[in-house]
Design an enzyme around this catalytic site. Structure first.
Site, PDB file in Angstrom:
ATOM      1  N   CYS A 100     -15.331 -12.845  18.046  1.00 42.55           N
ATOM      2  CA  CYS A 100     -16.432 -11.920  17.707  1.00 42.55           C
ATOM      3  C   CYS A 100     -16.471 -10.802  18.743  1.00 42.55           C
ATOM      4  CB  CYS A 100     -17.777 -12.635  17.721  1.00 42.55           C
ATOM      5  SG  CYS A 100     -17.832 -14.160  16.754  1.00 42.55           S
ATOM      6  N   CYS A 103     -14.540  -7.344  18.616  1.00 43.31           N
ATOM      7  CA  CYS A 103     -15.100  -6.200  17.883  1.00 43.31           C
ATOM      8  C   CYS A 103     -16.485  -5.802  18.379  1.00 43.31           C
ATOM      9  CB  CYS A 103     -15.192  -6.516  16.387  1.00 43.31           C
ATOM     10  SG  CYS A 103     -13.579  -6.693  15.605  1.00 43.31           S
ATOM     11  N   CYS A 138     -17.105 -11.531   8.459  1.00 40.14           N
ATOM     12  CA  CYS A 138     -16.396 -11.231   9.705  1.00 40.14           C
ATOM     13  C   CYS A 138     -15.327 -12.283   9.969  1.00 40.14           C
ATOM     14  CB  CYS A 138     -17.372 -11.181  10.889  1.00 40.14           C
ATOM     15  SG  CYS A 138     -18.240  -9.604  11.029  1.00 40.14           S
ATOM     16  N   CYS A 201     -43.436 -21.926  -4.742  1.00 39.30           N
ATOM     17  CA  CYS A 201     -43.631 -21.614  -3.323  1.00 39.30           C
ATOM     18  C   CYS A 201     -45.082 -21.182  -3.114  1.00 39.30           C
ATOM     19  CB  CYS A 201     -42.726 -20.471  -2.881  1.00 39.30           C
ATOM     20  SG  CYS A 201     -41.005 -20.624  -3.389  1.00 39.30           S
ATOM     21  N   CYS A 204     -48.066 -23.713  -2.597  1.00 34.73           N
ATOM     22  CA  CYS A 204     -48.261 -24.285  -1.262  1.00 34.73           C
ATOM     23  C   CYS A 204     -48.507 -23.212  -0.205  1.00 34.73           C
ATOM     24  CB  CYS A 204     -47.041 -25.127  -0.862  1.00 34.73           C
ATOM     25  SG  CYS A 204     -46.971 -26.685  -1.785  1.00 34.73           S
ATOM     26  N   HIS A 205     -47.691 -22.152  -0.200  1.00 37.41           N
ATOM     27  CA  HIS A 205     -47.712 -21.223   0.940  1.00 37.41           C
ATOM     28  C   HIS A 205     -48.564 -19.973   0.738  1.00 37.41           C
ATOM     29  CE1 HIS A 205     -44.896 -23.700   3.063  1.00 37.41           C
ATOM     30  NE2 HIS A 205     -44.022 -23.654   2.067  1.00 37.41           N
ATOM     31  N   CYS A 246     -37.641 -27.635   0.309  1.00 39.76           N
ATOM     32  CA  CYS A 246     -38.942 -27.418  -0.338  1.00 39.76           C
ATOM     33  C   CYS A 246     -38.812 -27.541  -1.855  1.00 39.76           C
ATOM     34  CB  CYS A 246     -39.525 -26.047   0.049  1.00 39.76           C
ATOM     35  SG  CYS A 246     -40.345 -26.030   1.671  1.00 39.76           S
TER      36      CYS A 246
END
Lengths: 285, 158
Positions: A100, A103, A138, A201, A204-205, A246
């Protein structure tokens, strides 16, 4: 939506004295005594009508002891994975003889601010790409190395190294322009009631954050803390790993990590956190 | 809250027919938020109903509801209303409708349908996250539904 959110709020207030944890706390998160995290922020404009006007990090919904583990990097187990990934960053892998670092030089410089804007549009491939997709691009295209499994520990670790360079910076994913269609798809998934339990989702959230579902204190399901070190499974968890869990808990057939559905969902959920600090790697239970 | 509309109408009833087999999920008749007919034709066992409601791998009702009479089990959630006094607020036929398919009584309710097997989006094979490998079983059996209804009917405030 508003009605349920209101009811939930009232219920939480009434129940406050008898419950161990009712609603988020007002603690402040400063990491290593220097990185000040924005853990509550005004909801982004696109969330109008959801009943949520302040977005909050999942950190606020955890017990004090769990919260403390994220306040010092020596206590944050997630940082061990960051260290490991730092070594991988400098290690040559694949047919091109590159690491990595070949670059991108120092991650601490080149990766600053990166986590905050992902998922984002990929001009060449004309699709929304997640950080995990970029990491694998990459590896396969530039290094000639093998792709990581999408929600594996090596992937989570590399994401943690990259996220750590943006800690304290606000999440800021784009939702307009070419990503819009994908964002809309993610939104639809967020509100779909999946599985035999028919839970979205949002059930609950959005409607019940701050409430208890058995022993679990529901947060707003934000992704700004990912990858997350969970005390429950003692490993670093990716966003897609969490989504999958979840959805499985609704007795549904899940979507695969890296699938177009979870990529779209990740963009949408990330946009609900625009304005919260990048916290990854964070600690949760 | 829709419960105001339906409170107060306590219907006294005795089973009209005795069924050799259980009423299947698709055969249930809902009428104005009630299911008059017992799914088994026999009275439920309230003690077993209490166990079903507390057990995580079974009804797990206390994940969303607080129930004083079930406080020997830890961690009661607060997603739905406290169920103390449910037997005063609702008739047996109404409770049977709520437990079998809460959406018949509270449209859009977050409460799961415990005795329904179709109409789901991407249902899975229990909690495996995988596609089902056969027909979907209801969350509770007919007998378990009757046991839970029997328990709820005992929940009266003096």
């Amino acid at each position: 939506m508003k009605r349920t959110a209101m009811t939930a709020l009232v219920a939480a207030l009434i129940a406050a004295p008898v419950l161990v944890a009712a609603g988020p706390d007002d603690d402040t998160l400063v990491v290593n005594g220097e990185i000040e995290m924005t853990t509550k922020a005004p909801a982004p404009a696109h969330m109008e009508g959801t009943g949520i006007d302040t977005i909050m990090s999942g950190w606020h919904f955890r017990e004090d002891e769990t919260q403390a583990l994220q306040m010092d990097d020596f206590d944050n187990t997630g940082m061990i994975f960051v260290e490991q990934a730092q070594e991988v960053w400098n290690t040559v892998e694949g047919t091109e003889g590159k690491s990595c670092a070949s670059c991108h030089d120092e991650a601490s410089e080149s990766m600053k601010g990166v986590r905050a804007v992902y998922p984002k549009w990929d001009e060449d491939k004309e699709e929304v790409k997640t950080l995990a997709m970029q990491i694998n691009a990459c590896r396969t295209e530039n290094m000639g190395a093998e792709a990581y499994k999408y929600d594996s520990v090596p992937m989570a670790s590399m994401e943690a190294l990259i996220a750590a360079q943006s800690r304290g910076m606000p999440m800021n994913v784009a939702i307009d322009g070419p990503v819009r269609e994908t964002w809309e798809k993610g939104k639809e998934i967020y509100y779909t009631r999946y599985g035999q339990l028919e839970l979205a989702c949002a059930n609950c959230h959005e409607d019940n954050w701050g409430n208890m579902i058995r022993a679990d204190h529901l947060s707003q399901g934000q992704t700004n803390g990912f990858p997350v070190y969970r005390l429950k499974n003692t490993k670093l968890n990716t966003v897609h790993g969490r989504f999958k869990g979840c959805i499985r808990d609704t007795r549904a057939e899940t979507f695969a990590p890296g699938s177009p559905e979870l990529v779209a969902l990740e963009l949408y959920v990330a946009s609900r956190g625009n304005g919260l600090s990048v916290e990854g790697p964070s600690v949760r239970n | 809250m829709k419960k105001a509309i339906t409170t107060g109408i306590a219907v006294a009833l005795s089973p009209i027919a005795v069924w050799a087999a259980d009423v299947a999920p698709g055969q249930i008749v809902y009428e104005d938020g009630t299911v008059e007919q017992s799914l088994t034709g026999a009275p439920g066992d309230p003690e077993n109903g209490a166990i079903i409601m507390k057990t995580k791998s079974s009804g797990n009702c206390i994940s969303c509801h607080e129930v004083t009479a079930l406080k020997d089990a830890q961690w009661h959630g607060n997603i739905g209303p406290v169920l103390d006094g449910a037997g005063d607020r609702w008739s047996e036929a109404q409770l049977r409708a709520i437990v079998t398919n809460a959406k018949e009584v509270f449209p859009e309710s977050m409460m799961p349908s415990y005795y329904r097997v179709d109409g789901f989006t991407r249902p899975g094979n229990a909690y495996t996250g995988k596609a089902p490998d056969g027909p979907i079983e209801p969350l509770l059996t007919a007998q378990q539904v009757e046991d839970v209804v029997a328990f709820l009917s005992t929940q009266k405030d003096e």
